[in-house]
Scaffold this active site. Sequence first.
Site, PDB file in Angstrom:
ATOM      1  N   ASP A   1     -67.915 -21.730  41.280  1.00  0.00           N
ATOM      2  CA  ASP A   1     -66.743 -21.814  40.415  1.00  0.00           C
ATOM      3  C   ASP A   1     -66.974 -20.885  39.215  1.00  0.00           C
ATOM      4  O   ASP A   1     -68.117 -20.606  38.844  1.00  0.00           O
ATOM      5  CB  ASP A   1     -66.586 -23.266  39.963  1.00  0.00           C
ATOM      6  CG  ASP A   1     -65.566 -23.419  38.857  1.00  0.00           C
ATOM      7  OD1 ASP A   1     -64.408 -22.989  39.050  1.00  0.00           O
ATOM      8  OD2 ASP A   1     -65.926 -23.955  37.786  1.00  0.00           O
TER       9      ASP A   1
ATOM     10  N   ASP B   1     -64.931 -20.786  35.783  1.00  0.00           N
ATOM     11  CA  ASP B   1     -64.774 -21.363  34.447  1.00  0.00           C
ATOM     12  C   ASP B   1     -65.481 -22.713  34.337  1.00  0.00           C
ATOM     13  O   ASP B   1     -65.192 -23.638  35.095  1.00  0.00           O
ATOM     14  CB  ASP B   1     -63.296 -21.524  34.106  1.00  0.00           C
ATOM     15  CG  ASP B   1     -62.542 -20.201  34.156  1.00  0.00           C
ATOM     16  OD1 ASP B   1     -63.011 -19.230  33.532  1.00  0.00           O
ATOM     17  OD2 ASP B   1     -61.501 -20.132  34.831  1.00  0.00           O
TER      18      ASP B   1
HETATM   19 MG   LIG Z   1     -64.511 -25.052  36.501  1.00  0.00          MG
END
Ligand SMILES: [Mg+2]
Length: 172
Positions: A12, A14
Amino acid sequence: MTNKTPKAIFLDRDGTLIRDKNYLSRAEDIEYFPDTFAALKIMQAHGYRLYVITNQSGVGRGYFPLEAVHAVHAAMDADMTTHKLEPYQGWGICPHSPDEACSCRKPGPQMIQEFLQRDGLDPKLCWMLGDKEIDAACGINAGIQGAVVREKSAAGAHTYFASLLDFAKSLG
Ligand SMILES: [Mg+2]
Ligand SMILES: [Zn+2]
């Protein structure tokens, strides 16, 4: 010609690789966690290819164009070179807002499955890591392993590591 490494770690963006700035859309706002590159270096030393899998609903919501996402990712690619790491092998981007009911948004498995197929990866040897339960669920849904890193939720039922570096150090 060496054999292609069949294993990968999907990450992932962010809240996992970089701090979550709430709809980040400018390269100058990229801020890595202190352990990010050390963790990625260990992963690559163990032979894992690295991919990024990210929901960017700010595009679908009209907050910023897809070109802005690509510019951020170009900067993150350059940062890998700066840190003497292999480049990311792929960027999976879902640009849709949740109400578009698309087939790619995490925790849907589509983005991961496309890379598994494209690059001939062994699902049993692959991981999806992220700071949300949906990231780990995305991995499970794609038939690979999934874990939550950094942010532990009270109801979390997935494997958890306190940091990306903790995960990397757990690799055999
Ligand atoms: Mg995230
Ligand atoms: Zn989508």
